[in-house]
Write an enzyme that holds these catalytic residues in place. Structure first.
Site, PDB file in Angstrom:
ATOM      1  N   HIS A 178       0.802  -1.236   0.000  1.00 29.05           N
ATOM      2  CA  HIS A 178       0.000   0.000   0.000  1.00 29.05           C
ATOM      3  C   HIS A 178       0.827   1.274   0.000  1.00 29.05           C
ATOM      4  O   HIS A 178       0.260   2.359   0.088  1.00 29.05           O
ATOM      5  CB  HIS A 178      -0.914   0.054   1.221  1.00 29.05           C
ATOM      6  CG  HIS A 178      -1.954  -1.003   1.243  1.00 29.05           C
ATOM      7  ND1 HIS A 178      -3.213  -0.811   0.731  1.00 29.05           N
ATOM      8  CD2 HIS A 178      -1.923  -2.266   1.714  1.00 29.05           C
ATOM      9  CE1 HIS A 178      -3.918  -1.916   0.891  1.00 29.05           C
ATOM     10  NE2 HIS A 178      -3.154  -2.816   1.483  1.00 29.05           N
ATOM     11  N   LYS A 197      -8.550  13.991   4.835  1.00 29.61           N
ATOM     12  CA  LYS A 197      -7.666  12.818   4.789  1.00 29.61           C
ATOM     13  C   LYS A 197      -6.618  13.016   5.858  1.00 29.61           C
ATOM     14  O   LYS A 197      -6.538  14.083   6.469  1.00 29.61           O
ATOM     15  CB  LYS A 197      -7.018  12.672   3.413  1.00 29.61           C
ATOM     16  CG  LYS A 197      -6.388  13.973   2.879  1.00 29.61           C
ATOM     17  CD  LYS A 197      -5.796  13.806   1.493  1.00 29.61           C
ATOM     18  CE  LYS A 197      -6.816  13.876   0.387  1.00 29.61           C
ATOM     19  NZ  LYS A 197      -7.092  12.608  -0.270  1.00 29.61           N
ATOM     20  N   ARG A 198      -5.797  11.978   6.089  1.00 27.72           N
ATOM     21  CA  ARG A 198      -4.698  12.142   7.036  1.00 27.72           C
ATOM     22  C   ARG A 198      -3.864  13.364   6.649  1.00 27.72           C
ATOM     23  O   ARG A 198      -3.718  13.681   5.473  1.00 27.72           O
ATOM     24  CB  ARG A 198      -3.806  10.896   7.038  1.00 27.72           C
ATOM     25  CG  ARG A 198      -4.418   9.693   7.693  1.00 27.72           C
ATOM     26  CD  ARG A 198      -4.740   9.973   9.147  1.00 27.72           C
ATOM     27  NE  ARG A 198      -3.553  10.084   9.953  1.00 27.72           N
ATOM     28  CZ  ARG A 198      -3.052   9.098  10.696  1.00 27.72           C
ATOM     29  NH1 ARG A 198      -3.658   7.934  10.741  1.00 27.72           N
ATOM     30  NH2 ARG A 198      -1.964   9.281  11.422  1.00 27.72           N
ATOM     31  N   LYS A 218       0.616  14.628   1.013  1.00 26.72           N
ATOM     32  CA  LYS A 218      -0.757  14.900   0.588  1.00 26.72           C
ATOM     33  C   LYS A 218      -0.969  16.395   0.327  1.00 26.72           C
ATOM     34  O   LYS A 218      -1.972  16.822  -0.216  1.00 26.72           O
ATOM     35  CB  LYS A 218      -1.747  14.375   1.615  1.00 26.72           C
ATOM     36  CG  LYS A 218      -1.734  12.850   1.743  1.00 26.72           C
ATOM     37  CD  LYS A 218      -2.737  12.355   2.782  1.00 26.72           C
ATOM     38  CE  LYS A 218      -2.597  10.882   3.099  1.00 26.72           C
ATOM     39  NZ  LYS A 218      -3.296  10.008   2.127  1.00 26.72           N
ATOM     40  N   THR A 249      -8.631   6.466  -1.833  1.00 29.99           N
ATOM     41  CA  THR A 249      -9.957   5.866  -1.975  1.00 29.99           C
ATOM     42  C   THR A 249     -11.049   6.905  -1.748  1.00 29.99           C
ATOM     43  O   THR A 249     -12.157   6.757  -2.248  1.00 29.99           O
ATOM     44  CB  THR A 249     -10.157   4.683  -1.001  1.00 29.99           C
ATOM     45  OG1 THR A 249      -9.587   5.037   0.260  1.00 29.99           O
ATOM     46  CG2 THR A 249      -9.489   3.431  -1.516  1.00 29.99           C
ATOM     47  N   LYS A 288     -14.946   7.896  -3.461  1.00 32.16           N
ATOM     48  CA  LYS A 288     -16.185   8.190  -2.712  1.00 32.16           C
ATOM     49  C   LYS A 288     -16.770   9.523  -3.162  1.00 32.16           C
ATOM     50  O   LYS A 288     -17.982   9.664  -3.351  1.00 32.16           O
ATOM     51  CB  LYS A 288     -15.905   8.223  -1.202  1.00 32.16           C
ATOM     52  CG  LYS A 288     -15.473   6.883  -0.639  1.00 32.16           C
ATOM     53  CD  LYS A 288     -14.852   6.989   0.758  1.00 32.16           C
ATOM     54  CE  LYS A 288     -14.107   5.703   1.086  1.00 32.16           C
ATOM     55  NZ  LYS A 288     -13.165   5.844   2.215  1.00 32.16           N
TER      56      LYS A 288
END
Ligand code: 26Q
Length: 811
Positions: free
Chosen positions: A356, A544-545, A550, A652, A656
């Site tokens: 991952h 998100k985290r 990111k 992911t 969504k």
């Protein structure tokens, strides 16, 4: 599908409540009402659960076991009702009793036994396996404390422990009779009996592994699979707790504490590995308990151990459960008396592995000394695996010592878990096309050339039952009214929605549904943060985290830039926007925590400036978790997927959002690429460096963030604002972010992508103004989201990796 009508349900519910509380329903507290409903639903589930287990016992179908350190289930009541096919009936029944079902659903504690993407993926997979009639079970740890609760106080993250078991967990069933013993420490005695080497583990510390089973309800198909989570308990008879001998008593307490610490808490780091002994204990604990119980069960029902590879598949979710490999070898050799070659063949054919992440700092490796002491027999087996593997390499790659030492499972005093997982499994998969390509061509290239057939891609997915049917009932209704219900069983049928998008009426309905969802979120934001936001503004969301790759900072910089522009030119014509953030930082990750403070500071400044009051608002919501995501995602206009290209394995939440009709602004990273391929360029906004450019910079250098900054007046001003007191009286407050961007040359290319990002945001502004076309874009995203259902992903795992029977073909 459960056959029950409203009146029966009402009667059952009132009876259950009375039974549990010894009083009438109308006198009960809301939490008691929730619990009674949960217990009732569990009763409804149990019959099908027993039948499913019976069926599995008597069938020759392959059983799949998904081993994961994390299962991020969220709430279960709404999903169980939906999958039983009685959510509507239940709503009506409760309405008649004057009870609001959604309000009760909201009282359930999230089951937060995961950090983020990887844990939530495991939860989506369980749902899909059950719904596709696949005998697939989860195996993990029943942490007493899940992922910490986050409070934002004075703009900073404060961690509070997640005592999720404080209230009764109505979903789990303790199975004391299925306990196992897991052994730590001690020594291995070797003796030869009848010419065969035998290994006996002595002086070990025994730990009782106590399983708790949670039902996983399939969608209207009578299937109920099992998630088995293990809790660590002292083995009572080993020590006498009532002993008056003080020395023994202290020892007993020490033992009890040491054992209970194993399943006490989930590690909150999701991208940074630290070699903690307790973590290693956790990993071995659940893997050993899980495998012992699988083999025990298999034999109890008459299974022949030599056929194990045809009857079970073990999937390991990242390297965290890699010890399943030597543990299975141990069971097969020491307990089942098989020889090495046979045990190896079985193990390799049974185990498969998903990677991952490619972040080097997240790769698991364990110091040999620690490992050997804690798991002496397992170490012997790993050593033997490594020796045999290295021999193979010596013969194949004569004289190529560098390559051999890179590939070795043990090296530089560490055991490299990814190497072990690759060598000893029959399948290695990445989670999106680009990610798999990078594994094959770069990160795991040596192994790919050695075992090209092992490597494959399985692009992630999400369960459309939770992430569309459950969290967005209004959109679901519009879809069923227009294209019928077939998409529920066959999500790619959502494509039929595309042809309705020419109909202005449908587009207006889409807009109205989004507005309703935004209104609800606006209320939630007001109730939790006291901030008034305009539901007619663009809801621009990054949840998100919090992590440097990111790039929440990129988002921050452009908000700061827009704010500057608005101050300079109060008449600047922009569509009003509400910037919504949420996400947790690992408690030890300073830069990420600092980023939360920066977001909070920007929010404070912007939200209190009357000059921009009608144009922009910034919100950092507390405690991002599954249940909050279910509220935010259906209310989002613009989905921010802006990671540095090559760094996000898949993502992911991107899926969504699109399924709920948001438009995505994204780099060509992870599954964003596949999303773009589906919706085509006109229906997504892409910007930034591509993979080749990023990899080239990492390999050959040539990037200077100072240069980029010095050539852009906006960036010069913004980076200065980070340290001149504009966003905090304490000028050193955001020094760390400033340093990362400039002094450390901006590892994640924030400054490099800044200009393109702003231009992309301008395109969004223009696109949104053409409301009718915007709604079409949203509709196209919905119509093409079906392929990202985890049902598709799971079918690919089932046929391509597990070789499980594909009964779902009959659906
Ligand atoms: C490892 C060792 C010690 C402590 C913690 C860990 C650890 C824990 C969790 C390492 C990594 C994780 C989680 C990783 C994760 O969530 N990865 C995400 O997986 C998603 C599902 O495949 C992808 O969509 C995301 O791109 C990826 O970041």
């Amino acid at each position: 599908m459960l056959d029950i009508n409203k009146d029966e349900l009402k009667k059952d519910y009132e009876k259950k409540f009375l039974e549990l509380n010894g009083k009438e329903l109308r006198d009960g507290a809301d939490l008691q009402k929730y619990e009674a409903l949960g217990m009732l639903v569990r009763d409804y589930v149990i019959r099908a659960w027993i039948n499913t287990n019976k069926k599995y016992k008597n069938s020759s179908e392959k059983q799949v076991y998904y081993f994961s350190m994390e299962f991020l289930l969220g709430r279960l009541l709404g999903d169980a009702l939906l999958n039983l096919g009685i959510r509507e009936t239940c709503k009506e029944a409760l309405d008649e009793l004057g009870i609001d079902l959604y309000k009760l659903e909201n009282l359930e504690q999230d089951q937060g036994l995961g950090n983020g993407g990887l844990g939530r993926l495991a939860a989506c997979f369980l749902d899909s396996m059950a719904s596709l009639n696949i005998p697939g079970h989860g195996c993990g740890i029943r942490y007493k404390y899940g992922f910490f609760e986050q409070k934002i106080i004075d703009g900073k993250q404060v961690e509070v422990s997640d005592n999720w078991l404080r209230e009764r967990n109505v979903w789990e069933m303790k199975k004391a009779d299925k306990s196992e013993i897991v052994k730590f420490g001690g020594e291995i005695k070797t003796e030869t009996i009848n010419g065969k080497l035998m290994f006996t583990h002595v002086n070990y510390e025994p730990v009782l592994a106590l399983p708790y089973d949670t039902p996983v309800v399939g969608y209207k198909n009578e299937v109920v699979n099992t998630l088995r989570l293990w809790s660590a308990e002292p083995v009572c008879n080993e020590f006498d707790f009532s002993s008056f001998n003080r020395g023994d008593f202290l020892k007993a307490i020490e033992y009890k504490n040491s054992v209970e610490s194993i399943s006490l808490v989930l590690y909150p780091e999701d991208s940074f590995y630290e070699g903690k002994k307790l973590r290693l204990k956790q990993e071995y604990f659940f893997v050993s308990a899980g495998l012992q119980s699988i083999v025990r069960d298999y034999k109890k029902h008459g299974g022949n151990i030599l056929e194990l590879e045809e009857k079970i598949a073990i999937h390991i979710n990242d390297t965290h459960p890699t010890l399943a490999i030597p543990e299975l070898m141990r069971i097969l050799m020491d307990d089942e008396r098989l020889d090495w070659e046979t045990a190896w063949r079985l193990t390799e054919n049974i185990v498969s592995y998903t990677n991952h992440t490619i972040l080097a700092e997240a790769l698991e490796k364990w110091p040999v000394e620690m490992f050997k002491k804690l798991l002496p027999r397992i170490y012997m087996i790993v050593e033997e695996i490594n020796e045999r593997f290295c021999k193979e390499l010596w013969n194949k790659y004569i004289g190529q010592w560098d390559k051999i030492s890179r590939m070795s499972i043990i090296g530089d005093g560490y055991i490299r878990m990814a190497n072990l997982a690759i060598v000893a499994s029959h399948s290695v998969n990445g989670v999106a096309k680009l990610h798999t390509e990078i594994l094959k061509k770069k990160e795991m290239a040596d192994f790919y050339y050695l075992y090209p057939k092992k490597f494959n891609n399985k692009t992630n997915g999400i369960t459309h039952r939770r992430w569309l049917l459950k969290c967005n009932p209004e959109l679901t209704n519009l879809l069923t009214e227009t294209i019928g219900e077939s998409f529920i069983k066959h999500p790619t049928d959502l494509e039929n929605f595309e042809k309705y998008l020419d109909d202005t009426n449908i587009r207006e309905k889409l807009a109205q549904i989004k507005l309703n969802n935004k209104n609800k979120l606006a209320t939630e934001i007001y109730n939790t943060k006291g901030i008034i936001v305009d539901p007619n503004s663009i809801f621009d969301v990054q949840v998100k985290r919090i992590h440097a790759y990111k790039r929440q900072t990129l988002n921050c910089l452009r908000i700061m830039e827009l704010y500057n522009r608005l101050i300079e030119n109060p008449n600047l014509d922009i569509v009003p926007r509400t910037f919504i953030f949420a996400g947790k930082a690992a408690p030890g990750y300073y830069l990420a925590k600092n980023t939360i403070e920066l977001i909070s500071s920007i929010a404070h400044k912007v939200n209190n400036d009357p000059r921009v009051k009608d144009k922009i608002k910034v919100v950092m919501m507390d405690n991002y978790r599954v249940s909050l995501a279910e509220k935010i995602i259906p209310a989002t206009d613009l989905s921010e997927q802006i990671s540095t290209t090559t760094k996000e394995a898949s993502g992911t939440s991107n899926m969504k959002f699109m399924m709920n009709g948001a438009v995505t602004i994204a780099t060509l990273d992870g599954a964003n690429i596949e999303i773009k391929d589906e919706v085509k360029e006109d229906n997504i906004v892409i910007f930034g460096l591509d993979a080749e450019e990023v990899l080239n910079y990492y390999k050959n250098g040539g990037y200077s963030s100072w240069d980029v900054c010095n050539n852009d007046l906006r960036l010069m001003k913004l980076t200065t604002e980070l340290i001149d007191g504009t966003y905090n009286v304490d000028r050193r407050r955001f020094k760390c972010i400033h340093e990362n961007l400039l002094d450390y040359n901006d590892e994640f290319f924030v400054l490099k992508d800044f200009d393109e990002y702003l231009k992309a945001q301008d395109r969004v502004d223009k696109l949104y103004r053409d409301s009718s076309n915007w709604q079409r874009m949203c509709g196209v995203n919905i119509a093409h989201s079906g392929i990202f259902s985890s049902d598709r992903t799971i079918k690919e795992y089932a046929t391509g990796i597990w070789g499980s029977e594909v009964l779902y073909k009959n659906l």
